[in-house]
Design a protein around this motif. Structure first.
Motif, PDB file in Angstrom:
ATOM      1  N   UNK A  16      45.898  35.271  55.368  1.00 34.46           N
ATOM      2  CA  UNK A  16      45.735  35.502  53.937  1.00 34.46           C
ATOM      3  C   UNK A  16      46.737  34.628  53.204  1.00 34.46           C
ATOM      4  N   UNK A  17      46.480  34.401  51.927  1.00 36.34           N
ATOM      5  CA  UNK A  17      47.424  33.654  51.099  1.00 36.34           C
ATOM      6  C   UNK A  17      48.425  34.621  50.482  1.00 36.34           C
ATOM      7  N   UNK A  31      35.375  37.910  40.880  1.00 40.38           N
ATOM      8  CA  UNK A  31      34.650  37.156  41.892  1.00 40.38           C
ATOM      9  C   UNK A  31      33.255  36.829  41.384  1.00 40.38           C
ATOM     10  N   UNK A  73      40.254  31.407  45.454  1.00 39.35           N
ATOM     11  CA  UNK A  73      39.786  31.365  46.839  1.00 39.35           C
ATOM     12  C   UNK A  73      38.311  31.005  46.829  1.00 39.35           C
ATOM     13  N   UNK A  74      37.906  30.180  47.763  1.00 43.77           N
ATOM     14  CA  UNK A  74      36.515  29.736  47.827  1.00 43.77           C
ATOM     15  C   UNK A  74      35.880  30.153  49.143  1.00 43.77           C
ATOM     16  N   UNK A  75      34.767  30.870  49.067  1.00 40.84           N
ATOM     17  CA  UNK A  75      33.942  31.130  50.253  1.00 40.84           C
ATOM     18  C   UNK A  75      32.689  30.296  50.104  1.00 40.84           C
ATOM     19  N   UNK A 107      40.240  29.177  51.675  1.00 40.17           N
ATOM     20  CA  UNK A 107      38.795  29.252  51.670  1.00 40.17           C
ATOM     21  C   UNK A 107      38.261  29.718  52.992  1.00 40.17           C
ATOM     22  N   UNK A 108      36.964  29.922  53.008  1.00 42.10           N
ATOM     23  CA  UNK A 108      36.266  30.350  54.207  1.00 42.10           C
ATOM     24  C   UNK A 108      34.938  29.596  54.183  1.00 42.10           C
ATOM     25  N   UNK A 118      31.093  31.442  46.654  1.00 41.55           N
ATOM     26  CA  UNK A 118      31.682  32.603  45.994  1.00 41.55           C
ATOM     27  C   UNK A 118      33.132  32.267  45.702  1.00 41.55           C
ATOM     28  N   UNK A 120      36.685  33.480  44.022  1.00 40.50           N
ATOM     29  CA  UNK A 120      37.508  34.559  43.516  1.00 40.50           C
ATOM     30  C   UNK A 120      38.669  33.932  42.757  1.00 40.50           C
ATOM     31  N   UNK A 122      42.182  34.546  40.570  1.00 37.57           N
ATOM     32  CA  UNK A 122      43.262  35.487  40.289  1.00 37.57           C
ATOM     33  C   UNK A 122      44.078  34.968  39.124  1.00 37.57           C
TER      34      UNK A 122
END
Lengths: 295, 295
Positions: A16-17, A31, A73-75, A107-108, A118, A120, A122
């Motif tokens: 995790x970050x 998100x 965060x990028x999925x 990212x994922x 997707x 997200x 913050x």
């Protein structure tokens, strides 16, 4: 992706970050998913444009809360061998993040039958602005000019090419982060970004605030060759609508930010949760519930 | 979805959710996608199970950082008229969130050609534990027993039904949140969750820590009817591997948490970034790079 992002990325390679929220600030998080065939078509726009507008849409949700970005965060899911490439998509995300001073936290990436992103986002704010703060007597304002993305979509769906200015509004929306903070300092006490269309989003505001809203359609600022009704129905604008307790100096706003701020209506005690559009004194009803072009 | 989630949900209906990070804590955030045909098949598991394991996987990333959950966001994409329903999927997410005491902050639902869930989990920790903290002389431990999810997958892919205990490990992984915090209090200084498989994840740890790792394969705790080699290759376990500077009392761990903690190897100065598996004194090489069954 990390190679493309370079120093915009602060990913640690951990599970995790890790980041810090400034003392006294609240965390604001949102998100948002963009899916091929639902929110865009690959034959319309480039990979970088897909990445850019997805990131800008998420950042716009932070703007609507008057929050400063902390990171995103990028999925990313995409078919193997797909054009656009991961690199193109990531470059677009990076451009939008960079423009808003937002670090990319990680990212994922997955192989999938359909391209989707997707994001997200913050952010942090001492006093996040809600949709629920509008009160009778407030004046409604909107940033920018509406209707470009809707016009671009109509052109594509009818098999033609949109005008360059309409297309640019579709592919390069701007999260109004600085504008939002300035507006709050100048009396905005309820805010929402125009993602579903002015008409739909004003309904959200009216319901959340338990107040009625009356809009003078003749005053809605429009993109070139777009009617006020089309402007009120156009989604994915990512402009801000605010309810302000004070009169705001629209001339100062345009000088400062280079885009217009326009008074378009008022908040009333009557008809809580409802929105009335009037044009030349007659009631009109824009289509609500803009829900992308796949419907 | 909000109706299903009830009081686990704290969604405000605003453009973004607002929450607070406890003073003195750092924010820990992770995002994770599960896609039909890549991470699961709908004919194998129910909608609630799909939702549950997706949420548990995201929470496991928080556990791997020794973080307490603050909340999660769900981006759900699914075809119209699909079985499972949104309600079933949301119920599974809720169950995993509730089990870990994690509020659901909001979501974004879209129609899409393929079922996918992207879950962003937010947590906080005073001192997040990294993958990079392992040092020569540390002992390696793993929680639980490995191999169940891999065995379930092998059964499904060969056209048979998995044993109930193997299936349960695939559909109901447990994020080891409490275990992680206890382990940090008892000497863990590097940690990772087993999502790609023990072999792959130990490589991540070895590389991040710049150290060598030696595992005694004979000591790897296995699910019933699973070989140590299969256990070392099984992904989506969501157990924790830790490197600890002290000897940890494994008996106390099992009494406290009801699952085993097992010493499986050591950290060395030699061969930084490499992992050696030994069985009865002979070197063996588990397959690395577990990458779901779609390969």
């Amino acid at each position: 992706m990390l190679r493309v992002w370079g120093d915009v990325s602060v990913g640690t390679g951990d599970d995790a970050a890790v980041l810090d929220v400034p003392a006294g600030s609240r965390l604001v998080v949102t998100t948002d998913t963009a899916i091929e065939g639902v929110h865009f078509r690959r034959e319309w726009i480039t990979g970088a444009e897909i990445g850019y507008r997805s990131a800008a849409a998420a950042l716009s949700d932070l703007a609507a809360m008057a929050a400063d970005p902390l990171g995103m965060l990028l999925a990313l899911s995409l078919p193997e061998g797909l054009t656009p490439s991961i690199e193109d998509l990531a470059a677009g995300v990076k451009e939008a993040a960079h423009r808003s001073g937002c670090p990319i936290l990680g990212g994922d990436t997955n192989r999938a039958p359909v391209l989707s992103l997707t994001i997200t986002a913050l952010g942090h704010a001492r006093l996040p602005v809600r949709r629920s703060g509008a009160r009778p007597g407030d004046t409604l304002y909107v940033t920018g000019k509406l209707g470009g993305p809707g016009a671009a979509l109509r052109a594509w769906l009818s098999g033609s090419q949109p005008r360059p200015d309409h297309r640019a509004r579709f592919v390069y929306p701007v999260a109004r982060l600085d504008e939002a903070k300035w507006l709050v300092e100048h009396g905005a006490r309820a805010m929402i970004d125009v993602s579903d269309g002015l008409s739909s989003d004003l309904h959200h505001l009216a319901i959340a605030s338990g107040a009625g809203i009356v809009v003078n359609l003749d005053t809605v600022p429009t993109a070139l060759d777009v009617s006020p009704l089309q402007a009120a129905e156009s989604g994915e604008e990512y402009e801000l609508v605010i309810a302000a307790v004070t009169q705001i100096d629209c001339d100062e706003f345009v000088r400062r930010f280079g885009i217009p701020l326009t008074a378009i209506g008022r908040v009333e005690a009557e008809g809580p949760g409802t929105v009335k559009f009037e044009a030349s004194g007659t009631r009109v009803d824009p289509v609500r519930g803009y829900d992308h072009f796949s419907r």
